[in-house]
Design a protein around this motif. Structure first.
Motif, PDB file in Angstrom:
ATOM      1  N   VAL A 137      -0.382   3.974   7.199  1.00 13.56           N
ATOM      2  CA  VAL A 137      -0.377   4.001   5.741  1.00 13.56           C
ATOM      3  C   VAL A 137      -0.756   5.388   5.231  1.00 13.56           C
ATOM      4  CG1 VAL A 137      -1.488   3.061   3.670  1.00 13.56           C
ATOM      5  CG2 VAL A 137      -0.854   1.538   5.553  1.00 13.56           C
ATOM      6  N   ASP A 138      -1.778   5.993   5.836  1.00 12.99           N
ATOM      7  CA  ASP A 138      -2.222   7.324   5.418  1.00 12.99           C
ATOM      8  C   ASP A 138      -1.143   8.374   5.689  1.00 12.99           C
ATOM      9  OD1 ASP A 138      -4.610   6.175   4.681  1.00 12.99           O
ATOM     10  OD2 ASP A 138      -5.695   6.825   6.479  1.00 12.99           O
ATOM     11  N   LEU A 139      -0.507   8.287   6.859  1.00 10.22           N
ATOM     12  CA  LEU A 139       0.546   9.252   7.180  1.00 10.22           C
ATOM     13  C   LEU A 139       1.726   9.091   6.226  1.00 10.22           C
ATOM     14  CD1 LEU A 139       1.516  11.509   9.062  1.00 10.22           C
ATOM     15  CD2 LEU A 139       2.528   9.747  10.513  1.00 10.22           C
ATOM     16  N   ALA A 140       2.065   7.855   5.898  1.00  7.71           N
ATOM     17  CA  ALA A 140       3.157   7.620   4.957  1.00  7.71           C
ATOM     18  C   ALA A 140       2.860   8.266   3.602  1.00  7.71           C
ATOM     19  CB  ALA A 140       3.392   6.120   4.787  1.00  7.71           C
ATOM     20  N   ALA A 141       1.620   8.171   3.146  1.00  7.60           N
ATOM     21  CA  ALA A 141       1.247   8.788   1.873  1.00  7.60           C
ATOM     22  C   ALA A 141       1.388  10.301   1.944  1.00  7.60           C
ATOM     23  CB  ALA A 141      -0.188   8.397   1.503  1.00  7.60           C
ATOM     24  N   THR A 142       1.010  10.884   3.069  1.00 11.24           N
ATOM     25  CA  THR A 142       1.128  12.325   3.244  1.00 11.24           C
ATOM     26  C   THR A 142       2.591  12.757   3.238  1.00 11.24           C
ATOM     27  OG1 THR A 142      -0.920  12.432   4.524  1.00 11.24           O
ATOM     28  CG2 THR A 142       0.632  14.248   4.799  1.00 11.24           C
ATOM     29  N   VAL A 143       3.432  12.025   3.947  1.00 12.48           N
ATOM     30  CA  VAL A 143       4.853  12.362   4.006  1.00 12.48           C
ATOM     31  C   VAL A 143       5.488  12.221   2.633  1.00 12.48           C
ATOM     32  CG1 VAL A 143       7.082  11.688   4.981  1.00 12.48           C
ATOM     33  CG2 VAL A 143       5.065  11.800   6.446  1.00 12.48           C
ATOM     34  N   SER A 144       5.129  11.183   1.882  1.00  9.74           N
ATOM     35  CA  SER A 144       5.665  11.026   0.535  1.00  9.74           C
ATOM     36  C   SER A 144       5.266  12.193  -0.362  1.00  9.74           C
ATOM     37  CB  SER A 144       5.171   9.708  -0.081  1.00  9.74           C
ATOM     38  OG  SER A 144       5.816   8.601   0.515  1.00  9.74           O
ATOM     39  N   ALA A 145       4.028  12.657  -0.230  1.00 12.91           N
ATOM     40  CA  ALA A 145       3.581  13.798  -1.019  1.00 12.91           C
ATOM     41  C   ALA A 145       4.363  15.056  -0.664  1.00 12.91           C
ATOM     42  CB  ALA A 145       2.080  14.025  -0.802  1.00 12.91           C
ATOM     43  N   LEU A 146       4.647  15.255   0.624  1.00 15.23           N
ATOM     44  CA  LEU A 146       5.439  16.406   1.046  1.00 15.23           C
ATOM     45  C   LEU A 146       6.861  16.319   0.497  1.00 15.23           C
ATOM     46  CD1 LEU A 146       4.290  16.689   4.782  1.00 15.23           C
ATOM     47  CD2 LEU A 146       3.648  18.179   2.870  1.00 15.23           C
ATOM     48  N   ALA A 147       7.416  15.118   0.506  1.00 19.88           N
ATOM     49  CA  ALA A 147       8.762  14.936  -0.045  1.00 19.88           C
ATOM     50  C   ALA A 147       8.793  15.292  -1.528  1.00 19.88           C
ATOM     51  CB  ALA A 147       9.225  13.503   0.172  1.00 19.88           C
ATOM     52  N   GLU A 200       3.321  19.607  10.974  1.00 20.67           N
ATOM     53  CA  GLU A 200       1.997  20.177  10.743  1.00 20.67           C
ATOM     54  C   GLU A 200       1.000  19.093  10.318  1.00 20.67           C
ATOM     55  OE1 GLU A 200       2.471  23.217   7.850  1.00 20.67           O
ATOM     56  OE2 GLU A 200       3.640  24.539   9.151  1.00 20.67           O
ATOM     57  N   ALA A 201       1.426  18.238   9.402  1.00 17.78           N
ATOM     58  CA  ALA A 201       0.542  17.183   8.919  1.00 17.78           C
ATOM     59  C   ALA A 201       0.215  16.190  10.021  1.00 17.78           C
ATOM     60  CB  ALA A 201       1.193  16.469   7.736  1.00 17.78           C
ATOM     61  N   ALA A 202       1.199  15.892  10.877  1.00 20.42           N
ATOM     62  CA  ALA A 202       0.978  14.943  11.966  1.00 20.42           C
ATOM     63  C   ALA A 202      -0.016  15.497  12.979  1.00 20.42           C
ATOM     64  CB  ALA A 202       2.306  14.619  12.647  1.00 20.42           C
ATOM     65  N   ASP A 203       0.102  16.784  13.285  1.00 21.21           N
ATOM     66  CA  ASP A 203      -0.854  17.396  14.206  1.00 21.21           C
ATOM     67  C   ASP A 203      -2.265  17.364  13.622  1.00 21.21           C
ATOM     68  OD1 ASP A 203       0.777  17.960  16.352  1.00 21.21           O
ATOM     69  OD2 ASP A 203       1.249  20.000  15.703  1.00 21.21           O
ATOM     70  N   GLU A 204      -2.357  17.622  12.335  1.00 20.69           N
ATOM     71  CA  GLU A 204      -3.669  17.616  11.689  1.00 20.69           C
ATOM     72  C   GLU A 204      -4.287  16.221  11.710  1.00 20.69           C
ATOM     73  OE1 GLU A 204      -5.665  18.667   7.321  1.00 20.69           O
ATOM     74  OE2 GLU A 204      -3.671  19.442   7.853  1.00 20.69           O
ATOM     75  N   ALA A 234       0.795  -1.226   0.000  1.00 21.95           N
ATOM     76  CA  ALA A 234       0.000   0.000   0.000  1.00 21.95           C
ATOM     77  C   ALA A 234       0.828   1.276   0.000  1.00 21.95           C
ATOM     78  CB  ALA A 234      -0.930   0.002   1.221  1.00 21.95           C
ATOM     79  N   VAL A 235       2.095   1.202   0.456  1.00 22.43           N
ATOM     80  CA  VAL A 235       2.889   2.422   0.599  1.00 22.43           C
ATOM     81  C   VAL A 235       3.750   2.673  -0.629  1.00 22.43           C
ATOM     82  CG1 VAL A 235       2.896   2.307   3.111  1.00 22.43           C
ATOM     83  CG2 VAL A 235       4.724   1.170   1.821  1.00 22.43           C
ATOM     84  N   ASP A 236       4.310   3.874  -0.698  1.00 22.85           N
ATOM     85  CA  ASP A 236       5.147   4.283  -1.819  1.00 22.85           C
ATOM     86  C   ASP A 236       6.479   3.540  -1.761  1.00 22.85           C
ATOM     87  OD1 ASP A 236       6.762   5.671  -3.686  1.00 22.85           O
ATOM     88  OD2 ASP A 236       5.585   7.496  -3.410  1.00 22.85           O
ATOM     89  N   VAL A 237       6.721   2.691  -2.746  1.00 19.56           N
ATOM     90  CA  VAL A 237       7.909   1.842  -2.734  1.00 19.56           C
ATOM     91  C   VAL A 237       9.198   2.654  -2.865  1.00 19.56           C
ATOM     92  CG1 VAL A 237       7.976   1.428  -5.236  1.00 19.56           C
ATOM     93  CG2 VAL A 237       8.826  -0.322  -3.655  1.00 19.56           C
ATOM     94  N   ARG A 238       9.105   3.882  -3.321  1.00 21.86           N
ATOM     95  CA  ARG A 238      10.306   4.721  -3.414  1.00 21.86           C
ATOM     96  C   ARG A 238      10.849   5.095  -2.046  1.00 21.86           C
ATOM     97  NH1 ARG A 238       8.512   9.945  -6.022  1.00 21.86           N
ATOM     98  NH2 ARG A 238       6.748   9.510  -4.623  1.00 21.86           N
ATOM     99  N   HIS A 239       9.983   5.039  -1.025  1.00 20.33           N
ATOM    100  CA  HIS A 239      10.341   5.603   0.271  1.00 20.33           C
ATOM    101  C   HIS A 239      10.253   4.617   1.429  1.00 20.33           C
ATOM    102  CE1 HIS A 239       8.588   9.478  -1.699  1.00 20.33           C
ATOM    103  NE2 HIS A 239       9.861   9.312  -2.035  1.00 20.33           N
TER     104      HIS A 239
END
Length: 220
Positions: free
Chosen positions: A84-94, A49-53, A15-20
């Protein structure tokens, strides 16, 4: 109420981004390379910020040119959809900041101590390391920086072998290369009977290390 449904490690991996991201023990970890400290710090601020949200907070380690993010659902004792959701958010920020993943640098080190009387030795290691007793057979760094020390039950004395060894948990797709590199560097294979969960290697003098992955383990 937070979702505490545990996910299988194979499902999280898919489910997660295999690049990261890679599953390591009961956590998800990604390591990102940054061109400078300011960019890495800005990335950490965006993650905060994303984690707090999301009300789901990862461990973040900031070094020059590198950010390591680790997430797990402590209340569930493993990985949930929140991770899984947080990982997707962090990948998008990266991606927004142009940061690339550095998968081989994502790993977790543990120290294993074989003991006949685990309750007798746990207090010593807690005291000498300044660690917290986090279970019947485990002590952990309260700062979350040093490696966990866990204790493996022995049935009989074993003076002919070392009784302290390292467990290095690596991304499942990096284990083969790591093992080959260690053997090429003068080590040898002791046992691969439990591979890919763990492969036992030793150096030229017989000191052992286990190269571990999530595969073929509980909740895999």
């Amino acid at each position: 109420m937070a979702d505490t449904t545990l996910l299988r490690h194979s499902d999280v991996t898919a489910a997660v981004d295999v690049r990261h991201w890679r599953v390591l023990l009961q956590s998800l970890r990604a390591t990102f390379s940054a061109p400078d400290f300011a960019t890495a710090a800005a990335f950490v601020a965006r993650i905060a910020e994303a984690a707090d949200e999301a009300n789901h907070h990862p461990d973040v380690v900031l070094r020059w040119g590198q950010v390591t993010v680790t997430t797990t659902s402590h209340d569930a004792g493993g990985l949930t959809q929140r991770d899984v959701d947080l990982a997707a958010t962090v990948s998008a920020l990266a991606d927004e900041l142009g940061l690339e993943g550095d998968v081989p640098r994502s790993e977790i080190l543990e120290i294993a101590i074989d003991a006949l009387d685990i309750p007798a030795v746990v207090p010593f290691w807690s005291a000498v390391m300044g660690y917290d007793v986090s279970g019947d057979d485990e002590v952990t760094d309260p700062a979350g920086i040093g490696p966990t020390i866990w204790f493996q039950q022995m049935d009989a004395p074993r003076p002919q072998r070392n009784r302290i060894h390292f467990d290095i948990t690596v991304p499942h797709d990096q284990a083969e290369a790591r093992i080959a590199a260690a053997i090429s560097a003068g080590g040898h294979l002791v046992s691969d009977d439990r591979a890919p969960a763990f492969t036992i290697l030793a150096d030229a003098e017989g000191n052992e290390v286990c190269v571990c992955t999530w595969e073929a383990r509980r909740n895999s």
